[in-house]
Write a protein that holds these residues in place. Structure first.
Motif, PDB file in Angstrom:
ATOM      1  N   GLY A  36       0.796  -1.226   0.000  1.00 45.36           N
ATOM      2  CA  GLY A  36       0.000   0.000   0.000  1.00 45.36           C
ATOM      3  C   GLY A  36       0.827   1.274   0.000  1.00 45.36           C
ATOM      4  O   GLY A  36       0.384   2.305   0.511  1.00 45.36           O
ATOM      5  N   ILE A  37       1.998   1.228  -0.583  1.00 46.58           N
ATOM      6  CA  ILE A  37       2.873   2.408  -0.674  1.00 46.58           C
ATOM      7  C   ILE A  37       2.507   3.162  -1.937  1.00 46.58           C
ATOM      8  O   ILE A  37       2.492   2.594  -3.028  1.00 46.58           O
ATOM      9  CB  ILE A  37       4.357   1.994  -0.680  1.00 46.58           C
ATOM     10  N   ASP A  38       2.218   4.454  -1.804  1.00 45.18           N
ATOM     11  CA  ASP A  38       1.757   5.242  -2.944  1.00 45.18           C
ATOM     12  C   ASP A  38       2.869   6.027  -3.631  1.00 45.18           C
ATOM     13  O   ASP A  38       2.676   6.526  -4.737  1.00 45.18           O
ATOM     14  CB  ASP A  38       0.673   6.230  -2.500  1.00 45.18           C
ATOM     15  N   ILE A  39       4.009   6.174  -3.000  1.00 45.71           N
ATOM     16  CA  ILE A  39       5.041   7.081  -3.503  1.00 45.71           C
ATOM     17  C   ILE A  39       6.351   6.331  -3.736  1.00 45.71           C
ATOM     18  O   ILE A  39       6.750   5.494  -2.935  1.00 45.71           O
ATOM     19  CB  ILE A  39       5.283   8.226  -2.493  1.00 45.71           C
ATOM     20  N   ILE A  40       6.999   6.654  -4.845  1.00 42.96           N
ATOM     21  CA  ILE A  40       8.371   6.227  -5.095  1.00 42.96           C
ATOM     22  C   ILE A  40       9.196   7.500  -5.165  1.00 42.96           C
ATOM     23  O   ILE A  40       8.940   8.372  -5.991  1.00 42.96           O
ATOM     24  CB  ILE A  40       8.501   5.430  -6.419  1.00 42.96           C
ATOM     25  N   GLU A  41      10.198   7.602  -4.310  1.00 44.55           N
ATOM     26  CA  GLU A  41      11.011   8.821  -4.254  1.00 44.55           C
ATOM     27  C   GLU A  41      11.988   8.885  -5.422  1.00 44.55           C
ATOM     28  O   GLU A  41      12.551   7.868  -5.835  1.00 44.55           O
ATOM     29  CB  GLU A  41      11.786   8.870  -2.946  1.00 44.55           C
ATOM     30  N   THR A  42      12.192  10.075  -5.923  1.00 42.66           N
ATOM     31  CA  THR A  42      13.120  10.280  -7.037  1.00 42.66           C
ATOM     32  C   THR A  42      14.541   9.913  -6.636  1.00 42.66           C
ATOM     33  O   THR A  42      15.270   9.280  -7.415  1.00 42.66           O
ATOM     34  CB  THR A  42      13.068  11.749  -7.505  1.00 42.66           C
ATOM     35  N   ALA A  43      14.952  10.276  -5.436  1.00 44.03           N
ATOM     36  CA  ALA A  43      16.308   9.941  -4.974  1.00 44.03           C
ATOM     37  C   ALA A  43      16.493   8.423  -4.924  1.00 44.03           C
ATOM     38  O   ALA A  43      17.557   7.908  -5.285  1.00 44.03           O
ATOM     39  CB  ALA A  43      16.557  10.552  -3.598  1.00 44.03           C
ATOM     40  N   TRP A  44      15.460   7.707  -4.509  1.00 50.07           N
ATOM     41  CA  TRP A  44      15.549   6.246  -4.450  1.00 50.07           C
ATOM     42  C   TRP A  44      15.656   5.666  -5.858  1.00 50.07           C
ATOM     43  O   TRP A  44      16.390   4.703  -6.086  1.00 50.07           O
ATOM     44  CB  TRP A  44      14.335   5.677  -3.714  1.00 50.07           C
ATOM     45  N   LEU A  45      14.922   6.263  -6.816  1.00 50.44           N
ATOM     46  CA  LEU A  45      15.018   5.800  -8.203  1.00 50.44           C
ATOM     47  C   LEU A  45      16.419   6.012  -8.767  1.00 50.44           C
ATOM     48  O   LEU A  45      16.921   5.173  -9.518  1.00 50.44           O
ATOM     49  CB  LEU A  45      13.981   6.497  -9.076  1.00 50.44           C
ATOM     50  N   TRP A  46      17.048   7.138  -8.429  1.00 48.36           N
ATOM     51  CA  TRP A  46      18.416   7.368  -8.873  1.00 48.36           C
ATOM     52  C   TRP A  46      19.368   6.343  -8.269  1.00 48.36           C
ATOM     53  O   TRP A  46      20.265   5.827  -8.940  1.00 48.36           O
ATOM     54  CB  TRP A  46      18.885   8.789  -8.527  1.00 48.36           C
ATOM     55  N   LYS A  47      19.172   6.037  -6.978  1.00 45.23           N
ATOM     56  CA  LYS A  47      19.995   5.004  -6.340  1.00 45.23           C
ATOM     57  C   LYS A  47      19.797   3.661  -7.035  1.00 45.23           C
ATOM     58  O   LYS A  47      20.756   2.919  -7.263  1.00 45.23           O
ATOM     59  CB  LYS A  47      19.631   4.867  -4.861  1.00 45.23           C
ATOM     60  N   LEU A  48      18.554   3.360  -7.364  1.00 40.26           N
ATOM     61  CA  LEU A  48      18.256   2.108  -8.067  1.00 40.26           C
ATOM     62  C   LEU A  48      18.964   2.085  -9.419  1.00 40.26           C
ATOM     63  O   LEU A  48      19.576   1.081  -9.792  1.00 40.26           O
ATOM     64  CB  LEU A  48      16.749   1.939  -8.254  1.00 40.26           C
ATOM     65  N   PHE A  49      18.917   3.183 -10.154  1.00 43.47           N
ATOM     66  CA  PHE A  49      19.559   3.249 -11.462  1.00 43.47           C
ATOM     67  C   PHE A  49      21.073   3.065 -11.346  1.00 43.47           C
ATOM     68  O   PHE A  49      21.674   2.316 -12.132  1.00 43.47           O
ATOM     69  CB  PHE A  49      19.234   4.575 -12.158  1.00 43.47           C
ATOM     70  N   VAL A  50      21.682   3.724 -10.367  1.00 45.77           N
ATOM     71  CA  VAL A  50      23.137   3.585 -10.173  1.00 45.77           C
ATOM     72  C   VAL A  50      23.476   2.151  -9.794  1.00 45.77           C
ATOM     73  O   VAL A  50      24.453   1.573 -10.302  1.00 45.77           O
ATOM     74  CB  VAL A  50      23.636   4.591  -9.109  1.00 45.77           C
ATOM     75  N   SER A  51      22.668   1.544  -8.934  1.00 46.83           N
ATOM     76  CA  SER A  51      22.897   0.149  -8.544  1.00 46.83           C
ATOM     77  C   SER A  51      22.780  -0.780  -9.741  1.00 46.83           C
ATOM     78  O   SER A  51      23.601  -1.690  -9.916  1.00 46.83           O
ATOM     79  CB  SER A  51      21.890  -0.274  -7.475  1.00 46.83           C
ATOM     80  N   VAL A  52      21.764  -0.575 -10.556  1.00 47.08           N
ATOM     81  CA  VAL A  52      21.561  -1.395 -11.754  1.00 47.08           C
ATOM     82  C   VAL A  52      22.738  -1.219 -12.710  1.00 47.08           C
ATOM     83  O   VAL A  52      23.262  -2.207 -13.249  1.00 47.08           O
ATOM     84  CB  VAL A  52      20.226  -1.021 -12.437  1.00 47.08           C
ATOM     85  N   ALA A  53      23.165   0.000 -12.929  1.00 48.87           N
ATOM     86  CA  ALA A  53      24.281   0.252 -13.851  1.00 48.87           C
ATOM     87  C   ALA A  53      25.548  -0.447 -13.377  1.00 48.87           C
ATOM     88  O   ALA A  53      26.286  -1.028 -14.180  1.00 48.87           O
ATOM     89  CB  ALA A  53      24.512   1.755 -13.998  1.00 48.87           C
ATOM     90  N   GLY A  54      25.808  -0.428 -12.074  1.00 52.34           N
ATOM     91  CA  GLY A  54      26.983  -1.114 -11.536  1.00 52.34           C
ATOM     92  C   GLY A  54      26.906  -2.618 -11.729  1.00 52.34           C
ATOM     93  O   GLY A  54      27.889  -3.266 -12.105  1.00 52.34           O
ATOM     94  N   GLY A  55      25.745  -3.197 -11.471  1.00 55.86           N
ATOM     95  CA  GLY A  55      25.572  -4.632 -11.652  1.00 55.86           C
ATOM     96  C   GLY A  55      25.717  -5.053 -13.105  1.00 55.86           C
ATOM     97  O   GLY A  55      26.353  -6.060 -13.418  1.00 55.86           O
ATOM     98  N   VAL A  56      25.136  -4.270 -13.997  1.00 50.39           N
ATOM     99  CA  VAL A  56      25.251  -4.569 -15.425  1.00 50.39           C
ATOM    100  C   VAL A  56      26.701  -4.402 -15.881  1.00 50.39           C
ATOM    101  O   VAL A  56      27.201  -5.182 -16.694  1.00 50.39           O
ATOM    102  CB  VAL A  56      24.293  -3.677 -16.247  1.00 50.39           C
ATOM    103  N   PHE A  57      27.395  -3.421 -15.341  1.00 52.58           N
ATOM    104  CA  PHE A  57      28.804  -3.231 -15.660  1.00 52.58           C
ATOM    105  C   PHE A  57      29.616  -4.466 -15.255  1.00 52.58           C
ATOM    106  O   PHE A  57      30.451  -4.948 -16.034  1.00 52.58           O
ATOM    107  CB  PHE A  57      29.351  -1.980 -14.966  1.00 52.58           C
ATOM    108  N   LEU A  58      29.363  -4.989 -14.050  1.00 53.58           N
ATOM    109  CA  LEU A  58      30.061  -6.201 -13.611  1.00 53.58           C
ATOM    110  C   LEU A  58      29.767  -7.372 -14.551  1.00 53.58           C
ATOM    111  O   LEU A  58      30.669  -8.149 -14.891  1.00 53.58           O
ATOM    112  CB  LEU A  58      29.650  -6.563 -12.181  1.00 53.58           C
ATOM    113  N   PHE A  59      28.513  -7.494 -14.972  1.00 50.55           N
ATOM    114  CA  PHE A  59      28.141  -8.564 -15.910  1.00 50.55           C
ATOM    115  C   PHE A  59      28.905  -8.410 -17.220  1.00 50.55           C
ATOM    116  O   PHE A  59      29.449  -9.386 -17.745  1.00 50.55           O
ATOM    117  CB  PHE A  59      26.632  -8.539 -16.164  1.00 50.55           C
ATOM    118  N   CYS A  60      28.926  -7.205 -17.753  1.00 48.47           N
ATOM    119  CA  CYS A  60      29.600  -6.975 -19.039  1.00 48.47           C
ATOM    120  C   CYS A  60      31.101  -7.222 -18.937  1.00 48.47           C
ATOM    121  O   CYS A  60      31.706  -7.781 -19.860  1.00 48.47           O
ATOM    122  CB  CYS A  60      29.316  -5.556 -19.530  1.00 48.47           C
ATOM    123  N   VAL A  61      31.704  -6.818 -17.825  1.00 50.40           N
ATOM    124  CA  VAL A  61      33.135  -7.074 -17.639  1.00 50.40           C
ATOM    125  C   VAL A  61      33.406  -8.573 -17.595  1.00 50.40           C
ATOM    126  O   VAL A  61      34.363  -9.071 -18.190  1.00 50.40           O
ATOM    127  CB  VAL A  61      33.652  -6.380 -16.359  1.00 50.40           C
TER     128      VAL A  61
END
Length: 148
Positions: A36-61
């Protein structure tokens, strides 16, 4: 560095970020709906994006030829699973998914999931290699019969 390796790395990086970001956003939407959470914070989305980019970078390496040139699949998978496990722990703390220090059971469950995924990947690879070997052997036998 070869141009093809750089293009493959960048293509995998772009596609990986797209796929994993959409996947995590779907999971977040499902979680938010359930709790029942109605809000996703923009700062949290940026953290998610940075985390995803790092994980994908490790995969590609680990899996492209750009950095590691001559390794076969199993050593690449081992390096990836070890690095992504540590990286995910840090990212989960940063995103607030792991709260506090965690207990031994939390770490045991996480390690168990990683090991299960590792062994599933290895078994799929071994099956794939066996099938490819059988196809290669059959093609070689057909070639030898035709050349006689």
């Amino acid at each position: 560095m070869r141009k093809e390796s750089i293009i493959q790395f960048l293509t995998w990086f772009r596609n990986g970020i797209s796929f994993v970001t959409v996947w995590f956003l779907l999971l977040v939407l499902i979680r938010n709906q359930v709790y029942g959470i109605d809000i996703i914070e923009t700062a949290w989305l940026w953290k998610l994006f940075v985390s995803v980019a790092g994980g994908v970078f490790l995969f590609c390496v680990a899996f492209t030829q750009l950095v590691i040139r001559r390794w076969r699949f199993q050593p690449r998978l081992t390096v990836f699973m070890l690095t992504i496990s540590v990286y995910e722990c840090f990212c989960f703390y940063w995103l607030g998914i792991f709260g506090g220090k965690g207990t031994l059971s939390h770490y045991a469950i996480f390690a168990g999931i990683v090991l299960v995924c590792y062994f599933i990947c290895i078994s799929i690879y071994k099956r794939y290699s066996r099938v490819q070997g059988e196809l290669y052997t059959k093609a070689l036998q057909d070639y030898q019969e035709r050349s006689v």
